[in-house]
Design a protein around this motif. Sequence first.
Motif, PDB file in Angstrom:
ATOM      1  N   VAL A 519     -13.528 -15.476  46.566  1.00  0.00           N
ATOM      2  CA  VAL A 519     -12.810 -16.133  45.466  1.00  0.00           C
ATOM      3  C   VAL A 519     -13.629 -16.008  44.180  1.00  0.00           C
ATOM      4  O   VAL A 519     -13.086 -15.735  43.104  1.00  0.00           O
ATOM      5  CB  VAL A 519     -12.502 -17.605  45.816  1.00  0.00           C
ATOM      6  CG1 VAL A 519     -11.963 -18.361  44.612  1.00  0.00           C
ATOM      7  CG2 VAL A 519     -11.502 -17.659  46.973  1.00  0.00           C
ATOM      8  N   ALA A 520     -14.940 -16.173  44.296  1.00  0.00           N
ATOM      9  CA  ALA A 520     -15.790 -16.048  43.106  1.00  0.00           C
ATOM     10  C   ALA A 520     -15.675 -14.635  42.531  1.00  0.00           C
ATOM     11  O   ALA A 520     -15.585 -14.453  41.304  1.00  0.00           O
ATOM     12  CB  ALA A 520     -17.240 -16.363  43.462  1.00  0.00           C
ATOM     13  N   ALA A 521     -15.653 -13.629  43.412  1.00  0.00           N
ATOM     14  CA  ALA A 521     -15.587 -12.233  42.940  1.00  0.00           C
ATOM     15  C   ALA A 521     -14.271 -11.955  42.218  1.00  0.00           C
ATOM     16  O   ALA A 521     -14.262 -11.406  41.108  1.00  0.00           O
ATOM     17  CB  ALA A 521     -15.763 -11.275  44.120  1.00  0.00           C
ATOM     18  N   ILE A 522     -13.162 -12.375  42.821  1.00  0.00           N
ATOM     19  CA  ILE A 522     -11.871 -12.023  42.195  1.00  0.00           C
ATOM     20  C   ILE A 522     -11.616 -12.866  40.944  1.00  0.00           C
ATOM     21  O   ILE A 522     -11.046 -12.388  39.969  1.00  0.00           O
ATOM     22  CB  ILE A 522     -10.687 -12.100  43.197  1.00  0.00           C
ATOM     23  CG1 ILE A 522     -10.448 -13.519  43.720  1.00  0.00           C
ATOM     24  CG2 ILE A 522     -10.894 -11.134  44.345  1.00  0.00           C
ATOM     25  CD1 ILE A 522      -9.192 -13.640  44.612  1.00  0.00           C
ATOM     26  N   THR A 523     -12.101 -14.107  40.968  1.00  0.00           N
ATOM     27  CA  THR A 523     -11.931 -14.960  39.787  1.00  0.00           C
ATOM     28  C   THR A 523     -12.774 -14.410  38.633  1.00  0.00           C
ATOM     29  O   THR A 523     -12.336 -14.387  37.483  1.00  0.00           O
ATOM     30  CB  THR A 523     -12.357 -16.414  40.104  1.00  0.00           C
ATOM     31  OG1 THR A 523     -11.730 -16.792  41.321  1.00  0.00           O
ATOM     32  CG2 THR A 523     -11.936 -17.384  39.017  1.00  0.00           C
ATOM     33  N   GLY A 524     -13.975 -13.951  38.978  1.00  0.00           N
ATOM     34  CA  GLY A 524     -14.865 -13.384  37.959  1.00  0.00           C
ATOM     35  C   GLY A 524     -14.204 -12.202  37.259  1.00  0.00           C
ATOM     36  O   GLY A 524     -14.259 -12.077  36.030  1.00  0.00           O
ATOM     37  N   VAL A 525     -13.561 -11.344  38.034  1.00  0.00           N
ATOM     38  CA  VAL A 525     -12.878 -10.180  37.449  1.00  0.00           C
ATOM     39  C   VAL A 525     -11.770 -10.646  36.495  1.00  0.00           C
ATOM     40  O   VAL A 525     -11.638 -10.162  35.369  1.00  0.00           O
ATOM     41  CB  VAL A 525     -12.309  -9.285  38.582  1.00  0.00           C
ATOM     42  CG1 VAL A 525     -11.332  -8.262  38.026  1.00  0.00           C
ATOM     43  CG2 VAL A 525     -13.443  -8.593  39.338  1.00  0.00           C
ATOM     44  N   ALA A 526     -10.987 -11.628  36.946  1.00  0.00           N
ATOM     45  CA  ALA A 526      -9.875 -12.121  36.109  1.00  0.00           C
ATOM     46  C   ALA A 526     -10.418 -12.736  34.823  1.00  0.00           C
ATOM     47  O   ALA A 526      -9.894 -12.488  33.734  1.00  0.00           O
ATOM     48  CB  ALA A 526      -9.061 -13.144  36.899  1.00  0.00           C
ATOM     49  N   GLU A 527     -11.487 -13.514  34.966  1.00  0.00           N
ATOM     50  CA  GLU A 527     -12.039 -14.195  33.777  1.00  0.00           C
ATOM     51  C   GLU A 527     -12.582 -13.205  32.747  1.00  0.00           C
ATOM     52  O   GLU A 527     -12.657 -13.511  31.566  1.00  0.00           O
ATOM     53  CB  GLU A 527     -13.133 -15.178  34.200  1.00  0.00           C
ATOM     54  CG  GLU A 527     -12.525 -16.446  34.794  1.00  0.00           C
ATOM     55  CD  GLU A 527     -13.553 -17.379  35.426  1.00  0.00           C
ATOM     56  OE1 GLU A 527     -13.146 -18.445  35.889  1.00  0.00           O
ATOM     57  OE2 GLU A 527     -14.758 -17.013  35.485  1.00  0.00           O
ATOM     58  N   LYS A 528     -12.968 -12.038  33.220  1.00  0.00           N
ATOM     59  CA  LYS A 528     -13.454 -11.037  32.256  1.00  0.00           C
ATOM     60  C   LYS A 528     -12.316 -10.106  31.818  1.00  0.00           C
ATOM     61  O   LYS A 528     -12.536  -8.898  31.601  1.00  0.00           O
ATOM     62  CB  LYS A 528     -14.582 -10.227  32.884  1.00  0.00           C
ATOM     63  CG  LYS A 528     -15.861 -11.047  33.033  1.00  0.00           C
ATOM     64  CD  LYS A 528     -16.978 -10.179  33.570  1.00  0.00           C
ATOM     65  CE  LYS A 528     -18.149 -11.032  34.008  1.00  0.00           C
ATOM     66  NZ  LYS A 528     -18.883 -10.470  35.127  1.00  0.00           N
ATOM     67  N   GLY A 529     -11.100 -10.657  31.793  1.00  0.00           N
ATOM     68  CA  GLY A 529      -9.962  -9.848  31.320  1.00  0.00           C
ATOM     69  C   GLY A 529      -9.644  -8.710  32.262  1.00  0.00           C
ATOM     70  O   GLY A 529      -9.259  -7.634  31.835  1.00  0.00           O
ATOM     71  N   TYR A 530      -9.829  -8.938  33.545  1.00  0.00           N
ATOM     72  CA  TYR A 530      -9.566  -7.927  34.584  1.00  0.00           C
ATOM     73  C   TYR A 530     -10.470  -6.708  34.411  1.00  0.00           C
ATOM     74  O   TYR A 530     -10.021  -5.560  34.341  1.00  0.00           O
ATOM     75  CB  TYR A 530      -8.062  -7.581  34.654  1.00  0.00           C
ATOM     76  CG  TYR A 530      -7.291  -8.817  35.050  1.00  0.00           C
ATOM     77  CD1 TYR A 530      -7.201  -9.200  36.378  1.00  0.00           C
ATOM     78  CD2 TYR A 530      -6.757  -9.675  34.086  1.00  0.00           C
ATOM     79  CE1 TYR A 530      -6.577 -10.384  36.734  1.00  0.00           C
ATOM     80  CE2 TYR A 530      -6.139 -10.861  34.435  1.00  0.00           C
ATOM     81  CZ  TYR A 530      -6.054 -11.207  35.768  1.00  0.00           C
ATOM     82  OH  TYR A 530      -5.466 -12.383  36.129  1.00  0.00           O
TER      83      TYR A 530
END
Length: 550
Positions: A519-530
């Motif tokens: 969850v941390a990995a995929i959320t991190g990607v989303a938070e950085k504008g994908y």
Amino acid sequence: MTDGIKSHYEVVVVGAGVSGIYQIKRLADLGIDALVLDAAPDLGGTWYWNRYPGARFDSESYTYGYSFSKELLNEWHWKERFSPQPENLRYLNYVTDKFDLRKYMRFNRKVAAAVFDEASNQWRLRLDDGFELTCRFVILAVGLLAVPTLPRLEGMDDFKGRSFHTFYWPHEPVDLAGKKVGIIGTGATAIQVIGEIADKVGELTVFQRRPNWSAPLNNSPISDAEMADIRARYDEIFAACTRSPGGFEHEPDRRGFYEVTREERIALWDKLYDEPGFGIWLSIFTDEAANAEFSAYIADRIRKRVKDPVTAEKLIPKDHGFGVQRVPLETNYFEAYNRDNVHLVDLGETPLECVTEKGLRTTARDYDLDIIVYSTGFDAITGSFDAIDITGVGGVKLADEWRDGPSTFLGMMAHGFPNLLMPTGPQSGSASTNFPRGIENGVGWCMGLLEHIRRYGYTRAEPTAEAQARWTAHVTKMYAIMLMRKAKSWFTGYNSNVPGHEYGKTRYLVYNGGTPKYVAAITGVAEKGYEGVVFDADARVAARSATAAE
Ligand SMILES: Cc1cc2nc3c(=O)[nH]c(=O)nc-3n(C[C@H](O)[C@H](O)[C@H](O)COP(=O)(O)OP(=O)(O)OC[C@H]3O[C@@H](n4cnc5c(N)ncnc54)[C@H](O)[C@@H]3O)c2cc1C
């Protein structure tokens, strides 16, 4: 026949199981023009197909159900701690009807091919009846255990009795009374079937190639009062699932194996063996010596439950440790072998030669049977993706790209295949956990991406080759520390019945970092504008001017 299917949709979801149902709920909430197609005659996926006796959750029912609607959580009463297939199918129908989702679904509609058209940034889908339609985005919710595999045995068509794979167990009751039944396989499904039918058949002969570790399910009914308590604790329960690596409410004992005495360890294991569910599936997955001690403990438990010592030894795995692959949970499985009408055939000693008109032939003898049950598993994780002829940019086929193992971005996208999403794809966080928790995370991420795309008016989204290579390397690296890498299991891509999936050619199929890290990995990607996803250039310019105007 079009059954009201239009020629174009914004999104087509393939699959109407737990994933597809939640996916269409979220799309419908946003008013996105979407359709769900499923090859099955009705919704439910896993819980539509697998109707064999004993089919039930081994996740606690109340941790398996959807968490997205408080109203739904308050309405549904799980009647058993580990709910059986008919009830699970009723649940999925209830959810679908409650949220009026059936109108988006079409059944008996198998997607045979998907081709990406670079000129229009759209997918063209071809169904197996020849019908064609286009969509901007295709979401593959096709299941990780949805393509059953049969053994490669000669003479399978010659058998004059009844035979079926457990996935295709007939919908009408099968009369087992007095019948001579043979079951091939001793995996998760067979373990459920054998415990359930041992006292209902005439004779049951179990053909075992390799034993699997298994521990008691300890199922029980859930009373009204218990259900009220569960409802009051739902927030707490789902929070525990979010914290735990496996997405279950069980959290591993954080004390290190070597920090406690052997007596303390045994006391803990005794307690866990008698408790319901996956609590026993501890985190001794990386330390060989610790795992060996724990496996020896479970082996002793098997010896205590199976009266005949020779049979007991045959039921104890010697080639892998307990818990290094998903552990099936059982009810009366080991006790079944104490019955006079149940026989174990060790295919390691006497391999199967063929199917005959009357039953099965091993190198030692013939077995006359009325019914043969193939409990021989699935072309797991990639099977349902490989079964669709998917052509991406430049005519590249997904099945070719994945021939030696899948490579994905976060388990949800693939380079060269724009606008294709897989909320629970290979290398995602679903398969090694309590699936629905992973499914909700995956669908949530895909929806976030779609909203981002809609906000900026993009028409195309695709991960870069570098981002995909980084994710795949990360998934691969994690296998290196897991004892599981050595197991002959669907987690490593082993399936002797699928050409190219032989032992020794590890396929890096599942993310082993656990729910919180995923969850941390995929959320991190989303938070950085994908970060790692490229959107179409024209829209990018529009996005820049939109941002400047904000
Ligand atoms: C017997 C069994 C027991 C299980 N028990 C548990 C459990 O206790 N806990 C747990 O966490 N997980 C369990 N699982 C895993 C289970 O698969 C997931 O929990 C969950 O049901 C997956 O949902 P899904 O929607 O992703 O896939 P599925 O339920 O597999 O649905 C996929 C759907 O896609 C359709 N489809 C596939 N290809 C196409 C195509 N080309 N065209 C059209 N339609 C297509 C299929 O017909 C199917 O309906 C179990 C699996 C099995 C087989």
